[in-house]
Design a protein around this motif. Sequence first.
Motif, PDB file in Angstrom:
ATOM      1  N   LEU A  69      53.892  40.790  31.080  1.00 26.43           N
ATOM      2  CA  LEU A  69      53.747  39.511  31.783  1.00 26.43           C
ATOM      3  C   LEU A  69      53.713  39.708  33.295  1.00 26.43           C
ATOM      4  CD1 LEU A  69      56.165  37.413  29.570  1.00 26.43           C
ATOM      5  CD2 LEU A  69      53.732  36.916  29.914  1.00 26.43           C
ATOM      6  N   ILE A  73      54.327  33.238  36.228  1.00 26.55           N
ATOM      7  CA  ILE A  73      54.338  33.323  34.771  1.00 26.55           C
ATOM      8  C   ILE A  73      54.518  31.936  34.163  1.00 26.55           C
ATOM      9  CG2 ILE A  73      55.683  34.155  32.788  1.00 26.55           C
ATOM     10  CD1 ILE A  73      56.252  36.691  34.483  1.00 26.55           C
ATOM     11  N   ASN A 117      51.029  28.079  27.798  1.00 24.57           N
ATOM     12  CA  ASN A 117      51.200  28.751  26.508  1.00 24.57           C
ATOM     13  C   ASN A 117      49.989  29.570  26.091  1.00 24.57           C
ATOM     14  OD1 ASN A 117      53.694  27.556  26.382  1.00 24.57           O
ATOM     15  ND2 ASN A 117      53.094  25.948  24.941  1.00 24.57           N
ATOM     16  N   HIS A 151      49.918  32.776  27.983  1.00 22.60           N
ATOM     17  CA  HIS A 151      51.018  33.632  27.533  1.00 22.60           C
ATOM     18  C   HIS A 151      50.680  34.303  26.205  1.00 22.60           C
ATOM     19  CE1 HIS A 151      54.061  31.077  30.009  1.00 22.60           C
ATOM     20  NE2 HIS A 151      53.416  31.949  30.754  1.00 22.60           N
ATOM     21  N   THR A 182      50.494  38.284  25.688  1.00 17.33           N
ATOM     22  CA  THR A 182      51.571  38.925  24.912  1.00 17.33           C
ATOM     23  C   THR A 182      51.240  39.105  23.435  1.00 17.33           C
ATOM     24  OG1 THR A 182      52.663  36.833  24.331  1.00 17.33           O
ATOM     25  CG2 THR A 182      53.264  37.854  26.449  1.00 17.33           C
ATOM     26  N   VAL A 192      56.136  33.390  23.423  1.00 20.49           N
ATOM     27  CA  VAL A 192      55.587  32.153  23.987  1.00 20.49           C
ATOM     28  C   VAL A 192      56.574  31.015  23.832  1.00 20.49           C
ATOM     29  CG1 VAL A 192      53.747  30.429  23.765  1.00 20.49           C
ATOM     30  CG2 VAL A 192      53.195  32.868  23.637  1.00 20.49           C
ATOM     31  N   LEU A 229      59.464  31.436  26.364  1.00 22.77           N
ATOM     32  CA  LEU A 229      59.058  31.084  27.726  1.00 22.77           C
ATOM     33  C   LEU A 229      58.934  29.575  27.898  1.00 22.77           C
ATOM     34  CD1 LEU A 229      56.334  33.841  28.220  1.00 22.77           C
ATOM     35  CD2 LEU A 229      58.543  33.740  29.401  1.00 22.77           C
TER      36      LEU A 229
END
Length: 218
Positions: free
Chosen positions: A45, A55, A60, A63, A67, A73, A76
């Motif tokens: 990230l 970030i 979403n 992310h 990832t 997700v 976060l």
Amino acid sequence: MRNALIATAAPNADRPEVGSVRADLLHLEWILGTTATPTRTAAILLEEFGAFPAIFGAGNAQHLRVTRDLDAVRHLASFHRAATHLARGRIADRPLLNAWQPLIDYLRADLAQRQVECVRVLYLNTRHYLIKDQLMWTGTIDECSFHVRQVIARALELEAASMILVHNHPGGDPTPSRADIDVTRAIIQAGKPLGIAVHDHIIVSPVAHSSMRSAGLI
């Protein structure tokens, strides 16, 4: 870079300086703690987005693209919602005009890192307490009579006495554009006959914020 980031997360290392890459990595590891590979995901990230705040402005979908980890997700997203909720709590049940710094902190937490422009209106009662934090639209603001009518109509529905206009500049410069100024003045003029005041128009960016009232533009 990714391997270097991972290497900085030695468990016995001294407490890192706030705002450093290592501090960002350790904070992300903590947020991602129960995921499958928190250290590696945190490094990925940071490599992609560059810094901790960016970030949480990515969203979403980005992310997940970076990832490929739905659990990460979710972690976060949950953390960002909690942080924004905490910041919003500091402006609840108090006159907003007497809580300017907490208001700016909340707006920056929620908007500063978003990668699409969001326009919102904070509607206030006669005591300057928040009635409604309304997301009005997303996309570039312009001088559109529909937007002016929408803002005023919502104020009438809520029986609001005043409002604070807010939007973000994803590009980084919070300086108001000509369109920002024109639409703000149009809303002010539309509200005057109805007794609805506009206290300010705040623009937030990833690095700063501006106030049209403080700049003498309204």
